[in-house]
Design a protein around this motif. Structure first.
Motif, mmCIF file in Angstrom:
data_model
loop_
_atom_site.group_PDB
_atom_site.id
_atom_site.type_symbol
_atom_site.label_atom_id
_atom_site.label_comp_id
_atom_site.label_asym_id
_atom_site.label_seq_id
_atom_site.Cartn_x
_atom_site.Cartn_y
_atom_site.Cartn_z
ATOM 1 N N GLU A 1 -36.846 4.236 -47.321
ATOM 2 C CA GLU A 1 -38.022 3.383 -47.472
ATOM 3 C C GLU A 1 -39.129 3.934 -46.878
ATOM 4 O O GLU A 1 -38.846 4.688 -45.714
ATOM 5 N N ALA A 2 -40.356 4.045 -47.402
ATOM 6 C CA ALA A 2 -41.446 4.875 -46.789
ATOM 7 C C ALA A 2 -41.645 4.051 -45.308
ATOM 8 O O ALA A 2 -41.623 2.748 -45.125
ATOM 9 N N LEU A 3 -42.016 4.623 -44.401
ATOM 10 C CA LEU A 3 -42.442 4.153 -43.216
ATOM 11 C C LEU A 3 -43.324 3.178 -43.433
ATOM 12 O O LEU A 3 -44.356 3.415 -43.967
ATOM 13 N N SER A 4 -43.093 2.078 -42.155
ATOM 14 C CA SER A 4 -44.015 0.903 -42.794
ATOM 15 C C SER A 4 -45.433 0.831 -42.574
ATOM 16 O O SER A 4 -46.170 0.247 -43.179
ATOM 17 N N GLY A 5 -45.908 1.657 -41.746
ATOM 18 C CA GLY A 5 -47.398 1.653 -41.486
ATOM 19 C C GLY A 5 -48.037 2.449 -42.533
ATOM 20 O O GLY A 5 -49.464 2.337 -42.351
ATOM 21 N N ILE A 6 -47.618 3.542 -43.507
ATOM 22 C CA ILE A 6 -48.430 4.277 -44.026
ATOM 23 C C ILE A 6 -48.839 3.705 -45.441
ATOM 24 O O ILE A 6 -48.645 2.669 -45.590
#
Ligand code: FES
Ligand code: FE
Length: 386
Positions: free
Chosen positions: A264-269
């Motif tokens: 999963e993409a890093l949550s902050g990006i």
């Protein structure tokens, strides 16, 4: 009569010269680089999570000095010159380790606290300084080195008056990415180590930086990378500074060796940062690559004119590492890129001393920014001739 309305063709962009071969082989030039670059600038020394517990230490070569980065009992990370104040023996000879309470010199057993103060020496009660007073535990303690923590790494500076960390390090990154918050969104300091690979490269540090700065070679030696990032195949990308983000190919699901899906993409990006690759060089010795689901963090440790150790960390969200999910497909992509790049550098190093390269080579237009790196270096070295 008016002049014919014909525009002269633009002159073809020129080739510009590189540094001469001796810049990659001459031990005197390397010493000048140690003094004017690595000992004068902020130098990324260690990952702070490697030194989580009190007494954990790491020994790092910075320029001509050996530096010890140590976690104190108060939780603070500090750096010192790794030199005993008694007769100058190297205090810690292991590359890393853990002491219980203190650092003790193996020669005559002077003992230092984790805060660098001298805490004990054989017959210490009888020791007097030149005025006859008790020995000053700070004055005869370890010599401190400036340290800052950023992105989960400890950066040290040997200069007597360190340059501004905000300007030299943080500013150089945020300026290149355009958006000051762009790097913060990856929350690199909270990521965990998925894999570390250390490369012992038989090449001058500048060959490694210069290689990283251009993508003229990408189509030739990086088949897997150009598959994932098609814009790298035309040789025009400047890999050191992909500030706009290089888009993944349409069929590509993730930044992995075969383009299959990652995590999963890093949550902050931001949405804009998804499915993109960003790369930044932080002078003089750090390369950072940002992709949606991980961060690749390289540090170079120049050891001699023809040898550089490169430590590369693959960093993931804590839930990825905690779950034990297999990171090998994403590690393999940049590991292969590293091997391909370092092979090219090692093939180039031995021929730097050939008379064919005495006056250097040339930079094609797609490599012209390497000329700026050379100008920057020459300015730092206080010289001007190539
Ligand atoms: Fe370290 Fe003597 S040199 S105790
Ligand atoms: Fe490359």
């Amino acid at each position: 009569m008016s002049a014919p309305d014909v525009q002269a063709p633009a002159p073809a962009p020129a080739l510009i010269p590189t540094l001469g071969g001796r810049y990659y082989t001459d031990p005197d030039i390397f010493v000048s680089e140690q003094e004017n670059v690595f000992e004068a600038m902020w130098f990324c020394a260690a990952r702070t999570a490697d030194l989580a517990d009190a007494g954990a230490f790491k020994k790092v070569t910075v320029g001509r000095e050996s530096v010890l980065v140590v976690r104190g009992r108060d939780g603070a990370l500090r750096a010192f010159l790794n030199i005993c104040r008694h007769r100058g023996a190297m205090l810690c000879t292991e590359d890393e380790g853990q002491v219980r309470r203190n650092l003790q010199c193996p020669y005559h057993a002077w003992t230092y606290g984790l805060d660098g103060k001298l805490v004990a020496a054989p017959n210490m009660a009888a020791l007097r300084d030149e005025t006859g007073a008790d020995i000053d535990r700070v004055r005869y303690g370890l010599v401190p080195v400036a340290l800052r923590e950023w992105l989960g790494y400890a950066w040290v500076c040997l200069a007597d008056e360190p340059p501004s960390f905000e300007d030299e390090v943080i500013g150089s990154v945020t300026e290149r990415l355009g958006d000051p918050a762009a790097i913060d969104r990856y929350e690199i300091g909270t990521l965990e180590l998925g894999r570390r690979i250390t490369y012992d490269v038989a090449a001058n540090w500048k060959l490694i930086i210069e290689n990283f700065m251009e993508c003229y070679h990408c189509a030739t030696i990086h088949p897997e990378l150009t598959e994932v990032l098609p814009e790298f195949a035309d040789g025009l990308a400047a890999q050191y500074f992909v500030g706009h983000g290089a888009a993944f190919g349409d069929e590509v699901e993730g930044f992995t060796i075969d383009g299959s899906g990652g995590f999963e993409a890093l949550s902050g990006i931001s949405d804009d940062q998804d499915r993109k690759y960003y790369a930044i060089t932080v002078r003089p010795q750090v390369f950072v690559n940002l992709v949606p689901d991980h961060v690749i963090f390289h540090r170079m440790y120049p050891m001699s004119a023809d040898r550089t150790i490169v430590e590369c960390d693959w960093l993931y969200a804590p839930d990825v590492t905690a779950s034990g999910r297999d990171v090998s497909r994403s590690v393999e992509l940049f590991h292969r890129v590293n091997e391909q790049d370092f092979d090219a550098c090692e093939r180039t190093q031995p021929t730097m001393s050939s008379k064919a390269y005495r006056d250097g080579g040339v930079l094609v237009p797609a490599e012209h920014h390497i000329g700026e790196f050379h100008d920057w270096l020459l300015t730092r070295l206080g010289g001007d001739a190539k």
